[in-house]
Structure formats: structure tokens, C-alpha cells
Design an enzyme around this catalytic site. Structure first.
Site, short mmCIF file in Angstrom:
data_model
loop_
_atom_site.label_atom_id
_atom_site.label_comp_id
_atom_site.label_asym_id
_atom_site.label_seq_id
_atom_site.Cartn_x
_atom_site.Cartn_y
_atom_site.Cartn_z
N TYR A 150 29.68 -3.71 -0.33
CA TYR A 150 28.15 -4.15 0.48
C TYR A 150 27.95 -2.60 -0.24
O TYR A 150 28.06 -1.98 0.76
CB TYR A 150 27.74 -4.79 1.03
CG TYR A 150 26.74 -4.86 1.41
CD1 TYR A 150 25.56 -4.87 3.10
CD2 TYR A 150 25.91 -6.36 0.95
CE1 TYR A 150 24.47 -4.51 2.70
CE2 TYR A 150 24.36 -7.15 1.37
CZ TYR A 150 23.25 -5.80 2.52
OH TYR A 150 22.28 -6.19 2.56
N ASP A 245 29.53 5.14 -1.32
CA ASP A 245 28.44 4.79 -0.15
C ASP A 245 29.34 4.97 1.49
O ASP A 245 29.99 4.31 1.44
CB ASP A 245 28.96 3.52 -0.75
CG ASP A 245 27.25 2.87 0.76
OD1 ASP A 245 27.02 0.88 0.21
OD2 ASP A 245 27.44 3.11 1.80
N LYS A 273 22.35 4.75 9.33
CA LYS A 273 23.20 4.21 10.25
C LYS A 273 23.45 5.30 11.05
O LYS A 273 21.92 5.72 11.89
CB LYS A 273 24.07 3.32 9.98
CG LYS A 273 24.20 2.43 9.19
CD LYS A 273 25.51 1.49 8.23
CE LYS A 273 26.04 0.38 8.36
NZ LYS A 273 25.18 -0.96 8.43
P1 KE4 Z 1 20.93 -1.05 5.19
O1 KE4 Z 1 19.57 -1.17 4.33
O2 KE4 Z 1 20.85 -2.17 5.75
O3 KE4 Z 1 20.00 0.15 5.83
O4 KE4 Z 1 21.99 -0.56 4.10
C1 KE4 Z 1 22.93 -1.06 3.56
C2 KE4 Z 1 23.62 -1.05 3.14
C3 KE4 Z 1 24.57 -0.63 2.67
N1 KE4 Z 1 25.70 0.49 2.33
C4 KE4 Z 1 27.16 -0.23 3.31
C5 KE4 Z 1 28.48 -0.26 3.17
C6 KE4 Z 1 26.44 -1.19 4.67
O5 KE4 Z 1 27.48 -1.88 5.27
C7 KE4 Z 1 25.21 -1.62 4.50
C8 KE4 Z 1 24.58 -2.54 5.63
N2 KE4 Z 1 25.69 -3.22 6.49
C9 KE4 Z 1 25.40 -4.37 6.77
C10 KE4 Z 1 26.51 -4.90 7.76
N3 KE4 Z 1 27.50 -4.65 7.01
C11 KE4 Z 1 23.86 -4.56 7.26
C12 KE4 Z 1 24.19 -5.01 8.33
C13 KE4 Z 1 22.40 -6.32 7.78
O6 KE4 Z 1 22.48 -6.44 6.92
O7 KE4 Z 1 21.97 -6.66 8.95
#
Ligand code: KE4
Length: 435
Positions: A150, A245, A273
Site C-alpha cells: 500500500y 516506500d 508517519k
Molecule cells: P498516508 O497518506 O496515509 O499518510 O500514507 C499512505 C501510506 C504509504 N505507504 C505506506 C507503506 C503506508 O503504510 C501508508 C499508510 N498506512 C496506513 C496503515 N497501514 C494508514 C492508515 C489509514 O489508511 O488510515
């Protein structure tokens, strides 16, 4: 299994009823909605250290940590003070400020191979910008991602995506056009042969390969020996940019993130994060030759009203400066102790459980085989995970509400927190086996 009487959740239920009338699904991000595990989400009032308190006054050990940012625990006094002080000087200028420089210096001092960094407001922005930059730098259109990984919700990533998309069985989202999807090439995680085949089929069309160097959105899935090294070699051989990533692993697995932990240098790194200390911050970084193609230094456009805003930068700076070598030693010790305790509890009842850990990222899966990618992740017993989720929740332990997520430890977790978690796991296994 007969769950213990549910703790009072009246206030959460009332708030959720209101929220559902105002926001899609009553939440601002899908995975929070408990759709996969069942039941209704809890609303939280405050948190400190490794403990969350919901609006009904119930206290939980927190293994989400806001999905990774709260590596030092919630409301760390030095992070809070930095945010408070910055806010009194205006939340945002929409113009350069000195704290951006300080954060950039901290990032470039930590991230191997990075000479330039651009701040954005989320991991999604960081990843979508990095892929655009790779396309602009190489003049190529296609990119490779891995099924179950993701990288945020940009259109081109929502194809066989992990995290919430996988949780809801929507790895491919409506609204993503065939024209977009055609440039996203897919390979199974940990399958180097599949990557070789894609490069052989499109030897001069692939701009980048983006990967979670340790996958965290199918559960915690480490790369198999040789996998990342092989990918690095293929990207170099075919002139594609390797994008790590590190939104989840950055500044968590080591001071220099997964690049340091694995000893592999990517061409671009995306961050999020931890970098924001709980405030909305993402970033992408790499060597100057590539990053100086980004506007206004170069032609690849990317912008953001609140990028680098002084409050978010103050929060991230305070947290990064607190991430000392001792912190990484502490996180590894906590992870090792939790893993050992969980394994011991599983062994005592002969449970077929996979405990998968890298540093302070850990996850439990009910499966007779280790999870190595999306296919094995989807073969796990999700129903049993969901029973465990609620068993833990009823006993004051808040896990990520999905079998396809990773738990996060912080320096605020104590031996008592781990002991309660391990004991509760053992009790669950004993009772769930009976029923
Ligand atoms: P954000 O756009 O949510 O800040 O980051 C996206 C993202 C990109 N790359 C990785 C490896 C990530 O894990 C994420 C976002 N992680 C999720 C939890 N697995 C965010 C939680 C959510 O979507 O509410």
C-alpha cells in the site's frame, strides 16, 4: 468462546451514530471503521505514552500508535511543547521558515543516499510525487508495484493494494480508469522471478519500482533473503529508479530506516508517519541529480499549501531529535521480548500461529504457513483474528482492526504492557481452541 461482558461503550456508540450522519462510514479513514473485525469503532478522548483512553473512560494498551507516528508514545512532553510554541507564532505562513531547514537537515543526516528532500503532507503525496518524479526523470511511463503493498490512495496505486483496500476486499478501487491502471505493473511480493519477467517484457518502459522494503500492509512481511538485493540489481540493470516506500519503516527500523536496516540504497525514499511526530507530514528524498528535477528547480511539478508548515515541522523536528541510538536498541528489545512471549504462549497450546516481526513492527496471523505475500496473507484465518481482536479489546488491548495490518511498539510500552498482552494471548488461545 463467550466474550466477557462488554465494557461500557455508550459514549462511543452515541458519537458513532452522529458521525455516520456526517462522514462516509462515520470515519475519516476506512480502516478505522472496524468493518473487517466487526462491531463499532471506539472514539478516543486522550492518550499518553502507550495508553489510550476512550470517551467512556476505558483505558487500552495501544499497538496502533496512530499507524506508526507515535514511536515515542502519545503526547511526549517535548513534542507537545514544540507544537505549542510553534502554534503561537502562526500555524502556517505559506512561505519558507527556518524549521523546514532544520527538519531537512535531520532527514538528510539520517537517510542514506539522500541529498535533497521535499516535504509534503502525507505518505500518499510522497509516494505519488516520487512516481511522478521517476517518470519525469526517466521519460518512461510504467512502474512496478507489488500486490498487497500500500502506497496511499493515489489512483495508480489502488490496484491490488494492501491495508484498508485489502481489508475491505477492494484491492482495485472503482474510479481508477483503465488508462491509469495500464501503466501499473504488478508482481507478487517476494517473487523476484515475476519482476525479472516484467523487466524483460518492458525493458525500456519502466520508470520505477516502488516497494515497501518491509511490507506492513498485509501484516508484517519481511523480504526473503536476496529479494531486495535482486530488485536493486534489476532496477540498476534496466535503468529504472528503485523507490523505497519507507512511510512505515522510515526512522522506525533504524536511524536510517530500512535502507540502513537492509544495507540497500534506493534511488528515492518516501517518508511519513514518524517524520511528523503525529502531525501531517510526508516527504520524498533522493540524490540531487534526481530531486533537482522537482519544481521549481526542475520541470516536474508538485506543490502544497501546507507543505513544511512550521507547526508540523516543529513536531517532526522534536520527535526526530529524540530518536537516539538508545531508542532503537530499546525498540528492538521490546520487539524481541513481545515476540518471544507470544511464541511461548502459542507453543504451550500448540497453536498454529505465525508471529512475524521486524524490529518494532509485529503481527500475529492464524495460519499454518508464514505470510510471504498477498496470496498467503489472504489464506490466513481472518475470523479467528477477528475473535482475538475483540477478546483483546475487551481486556484493554487495542490492536489494529484488521488482519492485514502491522502492530507498532513505542518506547512508551513497558514490560507490564507486554506481560498483559502475552497473558491475554495465552488465555485467548486456550479458550478459542476449546470453543
Ligand atoms: P498516508 O497518506 O496515509 O499518510 O500514507 C499512505 C501510506 C504509504 N505507504 C505506506 C507503506 C503506508 O503504510 C501508508 C499508510 N498506512 C496506513 C496503515 N497501514 C494508514 C492508515 C489509514 O489508511 O488510515
Amino acid at each position: 468462546m463467550k466474550p466477557t461482558p462488554a465494557r461500557s461503550r455508550v459514549q462511543s456508540q452515541s458519537l458513532f451514530a452522529q458521525a455516520r450522519q456526517l462522514m462516509p462510514g462515520g470515519v475519516n479513514s476506512p480502516v478505522r471503521a472496524f468493518r473487517s473485525v466487526g462491531g463499532e469503532p471506539l472514539f478516543f478522548a486522550h492518550a499518553r505514552g502507550a495508553e489510550l483512553t476512550d470517551v467512556d473512560g476505558n483505558v487500552y494498551i495501544d499497538y496502533i500508535g496512530s499507524w506508526g507516528p507515535m514511536i515515542l508514545g502519545h503526547a511526549h512532553p517535548e513534542v507537545v511543547a514544540a507544537v505549542q510554541q510553534a502554534a503561537t507564532r502562526s500555524a502556517s505562513f505559506g512561505a519558507p521558515n527556518a524549521t523546514e531547514i532544520a527538519v531537512a537537515q535531520e532527514v538528510l543526516a539520517r537517510v542514506p543516499g539522500a541529498e535533497r528532500v521535499r516535504m509534503v503532507n502525507s505518505g500518499t503525496e510522497a509516494c505519488m510525487s516520487a512516481v511522478r518524479l521517476a517518470r519525469g526523470f526517466t521519460g518512461r511511463a510504467r512502474f512496478i508495484k507489488f500486490t498487497g503493498c500500500y502506497h496511499g490512495h493515489a489512483d495508480s496505486f489502488l490496484i491490488k493494494a494492501g491495508s484498508g483496500a485489502l481489508t475491505f476486499g477492494q484491492p482495485d478501487s472503482p474510479g481508477v480508469t483503465p488508462g491509469t491502471a495500464q501503466d501499473t505493473l504488478l508482481a507478487p511480493y517476494n517473487d523476484l522471478g515475476a519482476v525479472e519477467e516484467l523487466f524483460a517484457r518492458y525493458p525500456e518502459d519502466i520508470a520505477a519500482l516502488i516497494i515497501e522494503p518491509v511490507a506492513g500492509n498485509m501484516g508484517c512481511i519481511p523480504p526473503l533473503p536476496g529479494f531486495i538485493e535482486g530488485i536493486r540489481a534489476l532496477c540498476t540493470r534496466y535503468g529504472a529508479l528503485l523507490i523505497f516506500d519507507e512511510v512505515m519503516t522510515g526512522f522506525r527500523l533504524a536511524r536510517g530506516g530500512a535502507q540502513e536496516y537492509l544495507g540497500i540504497t534506493a534511488d528515492l525514499v518516501t517518508l511519513g508517519k514518524v517524520i511528523g511526530g503525529g502531525m501531517p507530514v510526508g516527504a520524498y528524498a533522493g540524490r540531487a541529480e534526481i530531486m533537482d528535477k522537482v519544481s521549481p528547480a526542475g520541470p516536474v511539478y508538485q506543490a502544497g499549501t501546507l507543505s513544511g508548515n512550521p507547526v508540523a515541522m516543529a513536531s517532526g523536528l522534536a520527535q526526530l531529535q529524540l530518536l537516539t541510538p538508545e531508542v532503537y536498541g530499546q525498540l528492538e528489545t521490546l520487539g524481541r521480548e513481545l515476540e518471544a512471549g507470544l511464541r511461548q504462549a502459542a507453543a504451550q497450546v500448540g497453536a498454529q500461529v505465525q508471529i512475524q516481526r521486524v524490529g518494532s513492527m509485529i503481527s500475529i496471523h492464524f495460519s499454518d504457513q508464514p505470510l510471504t505475500g498477498l496470496e498467503s496473507a489472504q489464506q490466513q484465518d481472518v475470523a479467528r483474528f477477528n475473535r482475538m481482536f475483540h477478546y483483546f479489546l475487551d481486556r484493554g488491548i487495542y490492536l489494529p482492526p484488521s488482519a492485514y495490518e502491522t502492530w507498532f511498539l513505542s518506547t512508551a510500552h513497558t514490560d507490564a504492557h507486554l506481560r498483559h498482552t502475552i497473558d491475554t494471548f495465552g488465555q485467548f488461545l486456550a479458550r478459542d481452541t476449546e470453543d
